[in-house]
Design a protein around this motif. Structure first.
Motif, PDB file in Angstrom:
ATOM      1  N   ILE A 255     -21.283  13.310   3.355  1.00  0.00           N
ATOM      2  CA  ILE A 255     -21.655  14.501   3.906  1.00  0.00           C
ATOM      3  C   ILE A 255     -23.247  14.784   3.786  1.00  0.00           C
ATOM      4  CG2 ILE A 255     -21.306  16.967   4.145  1.00  0.00           C
ATOM      5  CD1 ILE A 255     -18.693  15.199   4.843  1.00  0.00           C
ATOM      6  N   PRO A 256     -23.638  14.798   5.095  1.00  0.00           N
ATOM      7  CA  PRO A 256     -25.389  14.717   4.866  1.00  0.00           C
ATOM      8  C   PRO A 256     -25.812  16.219   4.517  1.00  0.00           C
ATOM      9  CG  PRO A 256     -24.822  15.099   7.128  1.00  0.00           C
ATOM     10  CD  PRO A 256     -23.313  14.644   6.234  1.00  0.00           C
ATOM     11  N   ASP A 257     -27.063  16.444   4.009  1.00  0.00           N
ATOM     12  CA  ASP A 257     -27.778  17.485   3.402  1.00  0.00           C
ATOM     13  C   ASP A 257     -27.859  18.660   4.481  1.00  0.00           C
ATOM     14  OD1 ASP A 257     -29.532  16.302   4.845  1.00  0.00           O
ATOM     15  OD2 ASP A 257     -31.060  16.282   3.103  1.00  0.00           O
ATOM     16  N   THR A 258     -27.702  18.416   5.925  1.00  0.00           N
ATOM     17  CA  THR A 258     -27.973  19.539   6.923  1.00  0.00           C
ATOM     18  C   THR A 258     -26.844  20.151   7.101  1.00  0.00           C
ATOM     19  OG1 THR A 258     -27.212  17.721   8.611  1.00  0.00           O
ATOM     20  CG2 THR A 258     -29.567  17.966   8.226  1.00  0.00           C
ATOM     21  N   VAL A 259     -25.573  19.735   6.546  1.00  0.00           N
ATOM     22  CA  VAL A 259     -24.463  20.265   6.833  1.00  0.00           C
ATOM     23  C   VAL A 259     -24.403  21.712   5.857  1.00  0.00           C
ATOM     24  CG1 VAL A 259     -21.903  20.350   6.645  1.00  0.00           C
ATOM     25  CG2 VAL A 259     -23.126  18.401   7.518  1.00  0.00           C
ATOM     26  N   ARG A 260     -23.828  22.784   6.574  1.00  0.00           N
ATOM     27  CA  ARG A 260     -23.923  24.031   5.676  1.00  0.00           C
ATOM     28  C   ARG A 260     -22.545  24.585   5.599  1.00  0.00           C
ATOM     29  NH1 ARG A 260     -27.924  22.380   4.924  1.00  0.00           N
ATOM     30  NH2 ARG A 260     -30.187  23.011   5.352  1.00  0.00           N
ATOM     31  N   VAL A 261     -21.561  24.166   6.447  1.00  0.00           N
ATOM     32  CA  VAL A 261     -20.248  24.943   6.410  1.00  0.00           C
ATOM     33  C   VAL A 261     -19.226  23.567   6.882  1.00  0.00           C
ATOM     34  CG1 VAL A 261     -18.636  26.331   7.370  1.00  0.00           C
ATOM     35  CG2 VAL A 261     -21.103  27.112   7.102  1.00  0.00           C
TER      36      VAL A 261
ATOM     37  N   SER B 233       0.695  -1.304  -0.262  1.00  0.00           N
ATOM     38  CA  SER B 233       0.026   0.004  -0.100  1.00  0.00           C
ATOM     39  C   SER B 233       0.919   1.248   0.005  1.00  0.00           C
ATOM     40  CB  SER B 233      -0.830   0.059   1.305  1.00  0.00           C
ATOM     41  OG  SER B 233      -1.680   1.271   1.394  1.00  0.00           O
ATOM     42  N   THR B 234       0.405   2.140  -0.858  1.00  0.00           N
ATOM     43  CA  THR B 234       1.227   3.388  -0.850  1.00  0.00           C
ATOM     44  C   THR B 234       0.271   4.565   0.032  1.00  0.00           C
ATOM     45  OG1 THR B 234       0.110   4.205  -2.946  1.00  0.00           O
ATOM     46  CG2 THR B 234       2.207   2.864  -3.054  1.00  0.00           C
ATOM     47  N   VAL B 235      -0.580   4.179   0.551  1.00  0.00           N
ATOM     48  CA  VAL B 235      -1.519   4.974   1.152  1.00  0.00           C
ATOM     49  C   VAL B 235      -0.709   5.315   2.528  1.00  0.00           C
ATOM     50  CG1 VAL B 235      -3.708   5.682   2.232  1.00  0.00           C
ATOM     51  CG2 VAL B 235      -3.420   4.143   0.142  1.00  0.00           C
ATOM     52  N   GLY B 236      -0.870   6.768   3.322  1.00  0.00           N
ATOM     53  CA  GLY B 236      -0.354   6.953   4.354  1.00  0.00           C
ATOM     54  C   GLY B 236      -0.737   6.286   5.626  1.00  0.00           C
ATOM     55  N   TYR B 237      -1.991   5.600   5.389  1.00  0.00           N
ATOM     56  CA  TYR B 237      -2.500   4.384   6.572  1.00  0.00           C
ATOM     57  C   TYR B 237      -3.167   3.412   5.522  1.00  0.00           C
ATOM     58  CZ  TYR B 237      -6.773   6.720   6.056  1.00  0.00           C
ATOM     59  OH  TYR B 237      -8.074   6.892   5.581  1.00  0.00           O
ATOM     60  N   VAL B 238      -3.248   2.281   6.398  1.00  0.00           N
ATOM     61  CA  VAL B 238      -4.161   1.279   5.764  1.00  0.00           C
ATOM     62  C   VAL B 238      -5.542   0.973   6.646  1.00  0.00           C
ATOM     63  CG1 VAL B 238      -4.096  -1.251   5.278  1.00  0.00           C
ATOM     64  CG2 VAL B 238      -2.077  -0.021   5.261  1.00  0.00           C
ATOM     65  N   SER B 239      -6.593   1.045   5.898  1.00  0.00           N
ATOM     66  CA  SER B 239      -7.944   0.845   6.329  1.00  0.00           C
ATOM     67  C   SER B 239      -8.306  -0.421   6.585  1.00  0.00           C
ATOM     68  CB  SER B 239      -8.885   1.511   5.316  1.00  0.00           C
ATOM     69  OG  SER B 239      -8.669   2.717   5.045  1.00  0.00           O
ATOM     70  N   ALA B 240      -9.177  -0.575   7.611  1.00  0.00           N
ATOM     71  CA  ALA B 240      -9.446  -2.109   8.215  1.00  0.00           C
ATOM     72  C   ALA B 240     -10.008  -2.887   6.871  1.00  0.00           C
ATOM     73  CB  ALA B 240     -10.198  -2.164   9.215  1.00  0.00           C
ATOM     74  N   SER B 241     -10.819  -2.024   6.058  1.00  0.00           N
ATOM     75  CA  SER B 241     -11.566  -2.610   4.849  1.00  0.00           C
ATOM     76  C   SER B 241     -11.473  -1.661   3.741  1.00  0.00           C
ATOM     77  CB  SER B 241     -13.070  -3.123   5.231  1.00  0.00           C
ATOM     78  OG  SER B 241     -13.745  -3.613   4.369  1.00  0.00           O
ATOM     79  N   ALA B 242     -11.591  -2.004   2.646  1.00  0.00           N
ATOM     80  CA  ALA B 242     -11.433  -1.353   1.359  1.00  0.00           C
ATOM     81  C   ALA B 242     -13.041  -0.623   1.389  1.00  0.00           C
ATOM     82  CB  ALA B 242     -11.290  -1.989   0.083  1.00  0.00           C
ATOM     83  N   SER B 243     -14.148  -1.390   1.603  1.00  0.00           N
ATOM     84  CA  SER B 243     -15.522  -0.847   1.639  1.00  0.00           C
ATOM     85  C   SER B 243     -15.669   0.062   3.060  1.00  0.00           C
ATOM     86  CB  SER B 243     -16.352  -1.776   1.695  1.00  0.00           C
ATOM     87  OG  SER B 243     -16.460  -2.860   2.695  1.00  0.00           O
ATOM     88  N   GLU B 244     -15.057   0.664   3.876  1.00  0.00           N
ATOM     89  CA  GLU B 244     -15.102   1.423   5.025  1.00  0.00           C
ATOM     90  C   GLU B 244     -15.726   2.631   4.533  1.00  0.00           C
ATOM     91  OE1 GLU B 244     -11.849   2.236   7.274  1.00  0.00           O
ATOM     92  OE2 GLU B 244     -12.593   2.376   8.911  1.00  0.00           O
ATOM     93  N   VAL B 245     -16.756   2.849   5.290  1.00  0.00           N
ATOM     94  CA  VAL B 245     -17.445   4.161   4.928  1.00  0.00           C
ATOM     95  C   VAL B 245     -17.929   5.103   6.193  1.00  0.00           C
ATOM     96  CG1 VAL B 245     -19.975   5.223   3.991  1.00  0.00           C
ATOM     97  CG2 VAL B 245     -18.686   2.958   3.029  1.00  0.00           C
ATOM     98  N   LEU B 246     -17.709   6.369   5.930  1.00  0.00           N
ATOM     99  CA  LEU B 246     -17.971   7.042   7.055  1.00  0.00           C
ATOM    100  C   LEU B 246     -19.228   8.086   6.559  1.00  0.00           C
ATOM    101  CD1 LEU B 246     -17.470   8.825   9.767  1.00  0.00           C
ATOM    102  CD2 LEU B 246     -15.838  10.173   8.440  1.00  0.00           C
ATOM    103  N   ALA B 247     -20.366   7.567   7.006  1.00  0.00           N
ATOM    104  CA  ALA B 247     -21.625   8.345   6.718  1.00  0.00           C
ATOM    105  C   ALA B 247     -21.866   9.156   8.104  1.00  0.00           C
ATOM    106  CB  ALA B 247     -22.651   7.326   6.423  1.00  0.00           C
ATOM    107  N   LEU B 248     -21.739  10.523   7.922  1.00  0.00           N
ATOM    108  CA  LEU B 248     -22.155  11.388   9.043  1.00  0.00           C
ATOM    109  C   LEU B 248     -23.649  11.384   9.563  1.00  0.00           C
ATOM    110  CD1 LEU B 248     -19.336  14.213   8.627  1.00  0.00           C
ATOM    111  CD2 LEU B 248     -19.271  12.345  10.053  1.00  0.00           C
ATOM    112  N   PRO B 249     -24.003  11.520  10.479  1.00  0.00           N
ATOM    113  CA  PRO B 249     -25.592  11.433  10.734  1.00  0.00           C
ATOM    114  C   PRO B 249     -26.091  12.897  10.624  1.00  0.00           C
ATOM    115  CG  PRO B 249     -24.195  11.568  12.807  1.00  0.00           C
ATOM    116  CD  PRO B 249     -23.073  11.346  11.935  1.00  0.00           C
ATOM    117  N   ARG B 250     -27.528  12.961  10.359  1.00  0.00           N
ATOM    118  CA  ARG B 250     -28.013  13.931  10.102  1.00  0.00           C
ATOM    119  C   ARG B 250     -28.297  14.907  11.359  1.00  0.00           C
ATOM    120  NH1 ARG B 250     -32.808  14.570   8.325  1.00  0.00           N
ATOM    121  NH2 ARG B 250     -32.216  16.226   6.574  1.00  0.00           N
TER     122      ARG B 250
END
Length: 664
Positions: free
Chosen positions: A454-460, A413-430
């Protein structure tokens, strides 16, 4: 406990008892026991600055000199005006003096080899006493017969004169590397300690005497010394009027200035309630930083930047809040809480993301952990079967761990870190605790998983949310502002949709990415040079992109990862494209005609083909090759459009039959 008060080896006796013993039995040395280094001083009336004769006088002396032409030694240009006899006498004196200076050093080496510490400490005489300028811990370790758990007490007097200063070079790396000190005691006579004096010293505990007045900055790198340190703490004499110590941490006498925080630290560090100023070397490096730092209301200034990645729980009224926020520290109030690995705070508008998931372990660290676990398992098995098969060697353990690590697929891997899974997702809550998530704080997401939503509630989205490691990014409609230096992982896949609601984008965002501005329906290629950023913050027309500057960038092609693709997308949707710029871009495509035609056939669509026809790139000359490439790539819609266009231009005398259309 050993009675040798200068240095001995002890790994059992408590530190407090050792300090008490050494203070009562403070060592004193004779002048013959140390190496006195004479400070270079100018004699009375002597000037050390270069003194050269005037050029005219030197030329005059040259004319008066006698000797054969070309004999520089005789005329004095090389011999500096000395005769042969005088030069021979000066050289003899220099040789004799050099021999005398080397003789004591040889004697000291001979004495040191016999276990004597004479000359192991170098001092320099100052006006009010001696200054320690060198401590040879290798000689100390040789005397004790070991290189670990040394107890070292610096001398208080030398020849009846006090030791008043420790120079910055006293514990230089060449003198202390490879020797571990459990306790270093600074005598009560010392008043000043130079900056970085203990930087290379592998000392677990340092005791300061009662008269220390000036202590220079003492940074600590636990991983940068040999042997590597696991902890460091300070102890201060209770009669000292300038410094104090509490639980191994070093403070000013009134406790308002934190000079050093004892290590190792826990995951949550609470600073003392009366601390006002944290100095630059207060936090050690080379160890795992805490995740949360709890600040007091009195905190006014923080100079150290070692723990800027932690979450600082700081009261909003604290004087240091403004400076820390401006520096990019992840600040949160007392109401902040953790949910699913993320830290959230609240303001008058709603919830704020303060810190995202923690940074995953690096490749090297994951390998080290796997190697350590494998070694522990092997040694455990070997311990149970001792005397039967024998334990694996360290090299065999490392080789086996490396094989397993490579098989896991993370070694390349050439990434600065290695994720636990390639399908790892961060879906922030609304919503967070019943309130909408409206803002992503400063540096909340320096690292992020492969997919971020990024959910639709985030403005900034505030500045410095780099999202390193992210490949797929989803920004929902409703977002209004994106701060500087966001989303520059340089790995974003496909055109990243920037919603039409976004009216401000800071510089340095979306490096190396291909973005689609929904407001103008254009696709842009972002340069890797932040100085060439074309994004705009708060433009009057609410279109956060400078197309005029972007066109100039396309003309030069400077730092564009895919200039050909950028030109094709610019011509496909010519929003605010000047005619002269369009001609220049078409000329560039003609210079790369074959590559352009292949790219259009592979990645283009009907809109791009129509734009290239109107721009003049596809004409009677290029028609045949372009349509054949489109036909080979099964781009039926593009082929039909070109055939209709060609017929309208008079290239086809009769309309297509159904059979011809089917053949296409």
């Amino acid at each position: 406990m050993n009675t040798n008060s200068l240095v001995f080896n002890d790994s059992i006796t408590p530190i407090d008892k050792l300090i008490e013993h050494l203070i009562k039995n403070c060592p004193a040395l004779a002048v013959r026991d140390v190496h006195v280094v004479d400070a270079a001083r100018a004699s009375e009336g002597e000037m050390w600055s270069p003194q050269l004769l005037a050029h005219e006088a030197w030329v005059a002396s040259k004319e008066k000199a006698s000797g054969a032409d070309g004999d520089l030694l005789r005329v004095g240009a090389l011999g500096m005006g000395l005769s042969d006899e005088e030069r021979t006498r000066v050289l003899a004196q220099a040789t004799h003096r050099s021999t005398q200076e080397r003789q004591p050093e040889a004697l000291r080496e001979q004495e040191g080899s016999e276990g004597d510490l004479r000359g192991a400490i170098e001092v320099r005489q100052d006006t009010d006493g001696y200054a320690i300028v060198g401590v040879d811990l290798h000689r100390f370790a040789q005397t004790c017969g070991g290189t670990e758990d040394l107890i070292v007490a610096l001398p208080a007097f030398i020849g009846g004169m006090p030791v008043v200063r420790i120079a910055a070079e006293a514990f230089s790396r060449r003198r202390v590397q490879g020797v571990g000190v459990r306790l270093l005691v600074v005598p009560d006579t010392v008043k000043r300690i130079g900056a970085h004096a203990f930087l290379a010293l592998s000392a677990q505990c340092i005791h300061l005497g009662c008269n220390v007045e000036v202590l220079g900055e003492q940074p600590c790198d636990l991983a940068g010394v040999s042997p590597r340190l696991a902890r460091r703490s300070y102890s201060v004499d209770k009669h000292n009027k300038h410094f104090s110590a509490h639980r191994g941490s070093l403070f000013s006498s009134d406790g308002t200035r934190l000079l050093f925080l004892a290590t190792p630290s826990t995951a949550r560090v609470e600073l003392p309630s009366n601390v006002e100023y944290i100095e630059a070397a207060a936090f050690a490096t080379g160890c795992e930083p805490p995740a949360v730092v709890v600040c007091p209301q009195t905190l006014a200034r923080v100079d150290t930047k070692a723990w800027d990645d932690a979450v600082w729980l700081c009261p909003h009224g604290a004087p240091a809040c403004h400076a820390l926020r401006r520096r990019g520290v992840r600040l949160a109030g007392p109401r902040a809480f953790e949910q699913d690995g993320c830290w959230y705070d609240f303001d008058e508008d709603g919830a704020v993301l303060v810190a995202g998931p923690p940074k995953p372990a690096s490749v090297s660290r994951r390998f080290a952990e796997q190697a350590a676990a494998f070694a522990a398992a092997v040694h455990g098995i070997a311990g149970d079967a001792a005397g039967v098969d024998g334990a694996l060697s360290p090299s065999a353990v490392a080789a086996q761990a490396a094989t397993e690590f490579a098989a896991s697929g993370e070694a390349g891997s050439t990434v600065g870190y290695v994720s636990a899974s390639a399908s790892e997702v961060l879906a922030l809550p609304r919503e967070v605790a019943g309130r909408p998530l409206v803002r992503i704080g400063i540096r909340a997401l320096p690292f992020a998983p492969a997919s971020v939503v990024i959910p639709d509630t985030v403005r900034v989205i505030e500045r410095d949310n780099a999202c390193r490691g992210t490949k797929r990014l989803v920004l929902a409609e409703g977002l209004e502002r994106i701060g500087e230096h966001c989303f520059w992982s340089r790995k974003l896949e496909g055109p990243v949709l920037i919603p039409a609601s976004v009216h401000s984008v800071g510089k340095g965002c979306f490096e190396y990415a291909v973005c689609r501005l929904e407001h103008t329906k254009t696709i842009i290629h972002v340069s890797a040079d932040q100085l060439l950023s074309c994004f705009l913050a708060d433009p009057p027309d609410e279109i956060p992109f400078d197309f005029a500057r972007y066109d100039e960038l396309l003309r030069t092609g400077k730092n564009l990862p895919d200039r050909l693709g950028a030109v094709l997308h610019r011509l496909a949707m010519p929003f605010r494209l000047a005619d002269d710029t369009r001609d220049v871009l078409v000329s560039y495509l003609r210079d790369h005609e074959r590559e352009t035609q292949e790219r259009v056939a592979r990645d283009g669509d009907r809109v791009m083909v129509e734009a290239l026809v109107h721009a003049g790139f596809i004409d009677e000359r290029t028609f045949d090759r372009q349509i054949e490439l489109l036909r080979a790539c099964n781009r039926t819609d593009c082929v039909l459009y070109l055939m209709e266009w060609h017929r309208e231009q008079g290239g086809q005398s009769k309309p297509f039959s159904s059979r011809d259309r089917f053949a296409l």
